[in-house]
Design a protein around this motif. Structure first.
Motif, mmCIF file in Angstrom:
data_model
loop_
_atom_site.group_PDB
_atom_site.id
_atom_site.type_symbol
_atom_site.label_atom_id
_atom_site.label_comp_id
_atom_site.label_asym_id
_atom_site.label_seq_id
_atom_site.Cartn_x
_atom_site.Cartn_y
_atom_site.Cartn_z
ATOM 1 N N THR A 111 0.742 -1.219 0.213
ATOM 2 C CA THR A 111 0.044 -0.205 0.003
ATOM 3 C C THR A 111 0.886 1.437 -0.172
ATOM 4 O O THR A 111 2.084 1.213 0.277
ATOM 5 C CB THR A 111 -0.873 0.017 1.193
ATOM 6 N N LEU A 112 0.206 2.414 -0.302
ATOM 7 C CA LEU A 112 0.929 3.418 -0.196
ATOM 8 C C LEU A 112 1.181 4.091 1.256
ATOM 9 O O LEU A 112 0.169 3.985 1.966
ATOM 10 C CB LEU A 112 0.345 4.722 -1.254
ATOM 11 N N TYR A 142 -2.083 -2.231 -3.753
ATOM 12 C CA TYR A 142 -3.326 -2.435 -2.905
ATOM 13 C C TYR A 142 -3.789 -0.726 -2.852
ATOM 14 O O TYR A 142 -3.308 -0.176 -1.951
ATOM 15 C CB TYR A 142 -3.375 -2.928 -1.778
ATOM 16 N N ASN A 143 -5.092 -0.420 -3.183
ATOM 17 C CA ASN A 143 -5.346 1.048 -3.336
ATOM 18 C C ASN A 143 -6.692 1.080 -2.983
ATOM 19 O O ASN A 143 -7.760 1.508 -4.000
ATOM 20 C CB ASN A 143 -5.143 1.727 -4.563
ATOM 21 N N ILE A 200 -3.084 -4.436 -9.410
ATOM 22 C CA ILE A 200 -3.857 -3.647 -8.521
ATOM 23 C C ILE A 200 -5.014 -4.111 -7.834
ATOM 24 O O ILE A 200 -5.939 -4.780 -8.483
ATOM 25 C CB ILE A 200 -4.068 -2.108 -9.181
ATOM 26 N N LYS A 201 -5.290 -3.756 -6.589
ATOM 27 C CA LYS A 201 -6.375 -4.363 -5.967
ATOM 28 C C LYS A 201 -7.373 -2.998 -5.667
ATOM 29 O O LYS A 201 -6.629 -2.017 -4.848
ATOM 30 C CB LYS A 201 -6.033 -4.976 -4.526
ATOM 31 N N GLY A 218 -3.546 -0.488 -18.908
ATOM 32 C CA GLY A 218 -3.107 -1.649 -19.729
ATOM 33 C C GLY A 218 -1.823 -2.035 -19.294
ATOM 34 O O GLY A 218 -1.258 -1.545 -18.762
ATOM 35 N N GLY A 219 -1.800 -3.538 -19.387
ATOM 36 C CA GLY A 219 -0.634 -4.067 -18.638
ATOM 37 C C GLY A 219 -0.651 -4.087 -17.319
ATOM 38 O O GLY A 219 0.261 -4.800 -16.764
ATOM 39 N N ILE A 220 -1.814 -4.025 -16.622
ATOM 40 C CA ILE A 220 -1.955 -4.088 -15.330
ATOM 41 C C ILE A 220 -3.271 -5.250 -15.096
ATOM 42 O O ILE A 220 -4.299 -4.865 -15.610
ATOM 43 C CB ILE A 220 -2.058 -2.909 -14.511
ATOM 44 N N ALA A 221 -3.008 -6.007 -14.173
ATOM 45 C CA ALA A 221 -4.124 -6.938 -13.904
ATOM 46 C C ALA A 221 -5.006 -6.460 -12.665
ATOM 47 O O ALA A 221 -4.308 -5.873 -11.832
ATOM 48 C CB ALA A 221 -3.702 -8.195 -13.072
ATOM 49 N N ILE A 222 -6.181 -6.166 -13.048
ATOM 50 C CA ILE A 222 -7.113 -5.481 -12.089
ATOM 51 C C ILE A 222 -7.867 -6.374 -11.164
ATOM 52 O O ILE A 222 -8.460 -7.189 -11.642
ATOM 53 C CB ILE A 222 -8.210 -4.584 -12.781
ATOM 54 N N PHE A 223 -7.780 -6.179 -9.891
ATOM 55 C CA PHE A 223 -8.297 -7.091 -8.823
ATOM 56 C C PHE A 223 -9.583 -6.325 -8.286
ATOM 57 O O PHE A 223 -9.282 -5.056 -7.877
ATOM 58 C CB PHE A 223 -7.237 -7.771 -7.902
ATOM 59 N N VAL A 224 -10.613 -6.833 -8.318
ATOM 60 C CA VAL A 224 -11.746 -6.346 -7.484
ATOM 61 C C VAL A 224 -12.256 -6.912 -6.388
ATOM 62 O O VAL A 224 -11.637 -8.078 -5.840
ATOM 63 C CB VAL A 224 -12.734 -5.938 -8.615
ATOM 64 N N ALA A 225 -13.330 -6.491 -5.755
ATOM 65 C CA ALA A 225 -13.742 -6.845 -4.554
ATOM 66 C C ALA A 225 -14.430 -8.403 -4.802
ATOM 67 O O ALA A 225 -14.869 -8.533 -5.981
ATOM 68 C CB ALA A 225 -15.067 -5.932 -3.927
#
Length: 341
Positions: A111-112, A142-143, A200-201, A218-225
């Motif tokens: 996380t940041l 994780y954002n 990214i989550k 683009g180029g990033i796997a997006i994870f959602v709830a």
């Protein structure tokens, strides 16, 4: 363990939940069998030290011990794993990244830093240094909505450009993690560009939100709830670090298979999950219970391991008796998530 890429990162991932004794210590004897169940559940992978893993409460010795347990079990069974190295302090996060890297996880989640909001330049500076320490292990950011610094969609191309490594070798995508052409980018000679940030989550959103993310991430796997995964997959989401896996690890995978084989039926399950959460989980959230307490509550409803609902001080724990009262109702309304029953 094989290093993950944005194209091989996907599916339903389960997290380690820590059984906590009344004296605030981790009950390692109860953690062992729970981890055995997770490893055998058929999940796409396991991770440690997300919000549900209470990373923000752990001493560094506890952090390292959880990592070693996870890595040893997953290596033995060939299960992909990720390690969270998040911390409110950037310096502590960096030290955790350095130690997590030695265990060869598929990715490291961060996380940041969270005490002060960060400028865009500071976000890039933080991720660049973390990526350098983690190398060659890639990062997942994780954002969540409660993060003090929200990363806008238009910053992701800059992150990809400024914080990346260029690999000429492209592993073949396997199984459920089929290639997603809209999420692939190439270098000037056609080499496949692998960002140090591969995933990214985030909470997810509506169709317009997904369209914006497809344009910029683009180029990033997006994870959602986890409870939104059926809809998310229709819009290109790669997977979930799943609260549904907290409720029922085997059921979360059964639901994911349904998304591929019977997508309309999977959306109906999602509708019923939302109804159950609206009636029974959101009132607890509005009552002030933290997400870590809610995930442990879900696990106690699911009753797949002896974890309990206790979270560490100063956070409040949900009464386990409430979860026990909800068990038969959850199985009645969401039978697809309890295939063992």
């Amino acid at each position: 363990m094989e290093i993950l890429t944005s194209e091989t990162l996907g599916g339903t991932w389960g997290t380690i939940l820590l059984p906590i004794r009344a004296d605030e210590s981790i009950d390692w004897a109860r953690l062992d069998p729970a981890l055995d169940i997770l490893v055998a559940a058929g999940l796409d992978g396991l991770y440690a030290h997300g919000t549900a893993g209470e990373f923000h409460t752990l001493g560094e010795d506890e952090y390292d011990r959880v990592n070693e347990l996870l890595a040893r079990r997953c290596e033995r069974r060939g299960v992909p794993f990720q390690i969270g190295a998040s911390h409110m302090s950037a310096q502590t996060c960096l030290a955790r990244v350095a130690r997590a890297r030695t265990l060869r996880p598929g990715a490291i989640q961060v996380t940041l830093p969270d005490w002060l909001p960060m400028s865009r330049g500071e976000v890039l500076r933080f991720l660049a240094r973390v990526a350098a320490v983690a190398d060659p292990v890639p990062l997942v950011l994780y954002n969540p909505p409660h993060a003090k610094t929200q990363v806008p969609a238009e910053l992701y191309p800059v992150i990809r450009r400024e914080v990346h490594t260029l690999n000429l070798f492209q592993p073949e995508p396997r199984g459920a993690h089929a290639p997603r052409p809209t999420l692939r980018s190439t270098g000037p000679q056609g080499e496949v560009e692998k960002g140090s940030l591969i995933g990214i989550k985030v909470a997810g959103g509506n169709a317009e939100w997904y369209a914006r993310m497809r344009r910029h991430a683009g180029g990033i796997a997006i994870f959602v709830a986890g409870h939104d995964l059926a809809t998310g997959r229709r819009h290109g989401a790669a997977g979930s670090y799943s609260n549904i896996a907290a409720l029922s690890p085997a059921g979360a995978m059964a639901w994911q298979r349904m998304m591929a084989e019977r997508p309309d039926a999977a959306l109906d399950v999602e509708r019923r999950i939302h109804a159950f959460f609206t009636e029974h989980i959101q009132p607890l959230q509005r009552g002030g219970y933290a997400n870590s307490a809610l995930d442990k509550f879900l696990a106690h409803v699911g009753d797949w391991a002896d974890i309990g609902t206790r979270v560490r001080w100063p956070y409040a724990s949900v009464d386990p008796a409430l979860a026990e009262r909800l068990r038969p109702l959850a199985r009645e309304r969401l039978p697809e998530l309890f295939p063992q029953a």
